[in-house]
Design a protein around this motif. Structure first.
Motif, PDB file in Angstrom:
ATOM      1  N   THR A   1      10.714  11.154   0.461  1.00 42.05           N
ATOM      2  CA  THR A   1      11.138  12.418  -0.143  1.00 42.05           C
ATOM      3  C   THR A   1      10.037  13.464   0.054  1.00 42.05           C
ATOM      4  N   GLU A   2      10.320  14.686  -0.343  1.00 38.77           N
ATOM      5  CA  GLU A   2       9.306  15.738  -0.282  1.00 38.77           C
ATOM      6  C   GLU A   2       8.133  15.408  -1.211  1.00 38.77           C
ATOM      7  N   GLN A   3       8.414  14.803  -2.343  1.00 41.12           N
ATOM      8  CA  GLN A   3       7.335  14.376  -3.256  1.00 41.12           C
ATOM      9  C   GLN A   3       6.443  13.336  -2.576  1.00 41.12           C
ATOM     10  N   HIS A   4       7.050  12.407  -1.835  1.00 41.08           N
ATOM     11  CA  HIS A   4       6.274  11.419  -1.096  1.00 41.08           C
ATOM     12  C   HIS A   4       5.401  12.106  -0.048  1.00 41.08           C
ATOM     13  N   ARG A   5       5.968  13.106   0.629  1.00 41.91           N
ATOM     14  CA  ARG A   5       5.185  13.815   1.644  1.00 41.91           C
ATOM     15  C   ARG A   5       3.941  14.455   1.012  1.00 41.91           C
ATOM     16  N   ARG A   6       4.108  15.060  -0.133  1.00 46.32           N
ATOM     17  CA  ARG A   6       2.946  15.664  -0.804  1.00 46.32           C
ATOM     18  C   ARG A   6       1.894  14.604  -1.135  1.00 46.32           C
ATOM     19  N   ALA A   7       2.346  13.444  -1.588  1.00 43.11           N
ATOM     20  CA  ALA A   7       1.413  12.349  -1.893  1.00 43.11           C
ATOM     21  C   ALA A   7       0.706  11.867  -0.621  1.00 43.11           C
ATOM     22  N   LEU A   8       1.442  11.777   0.484  1.00 40.76           N
ATOM     23  CA  LEU A   8       0.833  11.360   1.747  1.00 40.76           C
ATOM     24  C   LEU A   8      -0.153  12.404   2.255  1.00 40.76           C
ATOM     25  N   ASP A   9       0.197  13.684   2.115  1.00 38.78           N
ATOM     26  CA  ASP A   9      -0.733  14.745   2.524  1.00 38.78           C
ATOM     27  C   ASP A   9      -2.070  14.600   1.795  1.00 38.78           C
ATOM     28  N   ILE A  10      -2.009  14.267   0.517  1.00 40.00           N
ATOM     29  CA  ILE A  10      -3.236  14.071  -0.266  1.00 40.00           C
ATOM     30  C   ILE A  10      -3.971  12.815   0.215  1.00 40.00           C
ATOM     31  N   ALA A  11      -3.254  11.713   0.352  1.00 38.53           N
ATOM     32  CA  ALA A  11      -3.870  10.451   0.757  1.00 38.53           C
ATOM     33  C   ALA A  11      -4.495  10.551   2.147  1.00 38.53           C
ATOM     34  N   GLU A  12      -3.889  11.326   3.028  1.00 37.05           N
ATOM     35  CA  GLU A  12      -4.384  11.449   4.404  1.00 37.05           C
ATOM     36  C   GLU A  12      -5.408  12.576   4.571  1.00 37.05           C
ATOM     37  N   GLY A  13      -5.702  13.292   3.518  1.00 42.19           N
ATOM     38  CA  GLY A  13      -6.740  14.318   3.577  1.00 42.19           C
ATOM     39  C   GLY A  13      -6.359  15.543   4.390  1.00 42.19           C
ATOM     40  N   VAL A  14      -5.096  15.949   4.331  1.00 43.18           N
ATOM     41  CA  VAL A  14      -4.643  17.111   5.106  1.00 43.18           C
ATOM     42  C   VAL A  14      -5.407  18.371   4.702  1.00 43.18           C
ATOM     43  N   ALA A  15      -5.553  18.620   3.414  1.00 48.13           N
ATOM     44  CA  ALA A  15      -6.258  19.825   2.948  1.00 48.13           C
ATOM     45  C   ALA A  15      -7.722  19.813   3.376  1.00 48.13           C
TER      46      ALA A  15
ATOM     47  N   ARG B   1       0.832  -1.201   0.000  1.00 54.28           N
ATOM     48  CA  ARG B   1       0.000   0.000   0.000  1.00 54.28           C
ATOM     49  C   ARG B   1       0.872   1.259   0.000  1.00 54.28           C
ATOM     50  N   MET B   2       1.878   1.288   0.866  1.00 50.58           N
ATOM     51  CA  MET B   2       2.744   2.466   0.967  1.00 50.58           C
ATOM     52  C   MET B   2       3.514   2.696  -0.340  1.00 50.58           C
ATOM     53  N   LEU B   3       4.039   1.633  -0.912  1.00 46.70           N
ATOM     54  CA  LEU B   3       4.808   1.797  -2.150  1.00 46.70           C
ATOM     55  C   LEU B   3       3.902   2.155  -3.321  1.00 46.70           C
TER      56      LEU B   3
END
Length: 140
Positions: free
Chosen positions: A59-73, A14-16
């Motif tokens: 990476t920072e790109q991964h963080r952006r993807a996680l922010d989206i997946a986790e519904g930060v916005a 899932r993470m990858l």
């Protein structure tokens, strides 16, 4: 950057899928927190507990993807930096908007797979699932 996973992002597949190229680094304990499972997993402050986590190099790109997946916005989860003993600061996410359970069977399967992938003691997961089950029976 370190990322501390405690929920479905422990599941390597899932993470990858969310963060191709992220590197699993191993397991650790996060003292002062406990795992909670409603519809999805979160962590809650508890001075008497410690939640098992899986550490990832991202990476920072991964963080952006996680922010989206986790519904930060959407303010579903918030990103926080926590100090992981012996490892330094790590990003993780804490639920802000309670979404009542039950967790789906597929979601619980991701949690169990993640615990297996990181060779974590499943007691914390079993306790969190049992707490949800007991709490849901009180509501009924």
């Amino acid at each position: 950057m370190l990322y501390a996973a405690y929920g479905s992002n422990l599941d390597h597949a899932r993470m990858l899928g969310r963060c191709p190229g992220a590197t699993p680094l191993g397991a650790a304990l996060l003292p002062g927190w406990r795992l909670a499972v409603n519809r999805f997993a979160t962590i809650e402050r508890d001075g008497a507990a410690a939640v098992p986590i899986g550490l990832w190099r991202i990476t920072e790109q991964h963080r952006r993807a996680l922010d989206i997946a986790e519904g930060v916005a959407l303010r579903i989860y918030r990103a926080v930096m926590l100090d992981i003993d012996g490892h330094g600061p790590a990003l993780t996410y804490v639920e802000q908007r309670l979404r009542p359970g039950p967790p789906s069977d597929a979601y619980v399967a991701h949690l169990r797979q993640g615990y297996a992938d990181f060779a974590l003691d499943g007691a914390a997961l079993d306790e969190a699932l049992a707490r949800w089950s007991i709490a849901s029976r009180r509501v009924m």
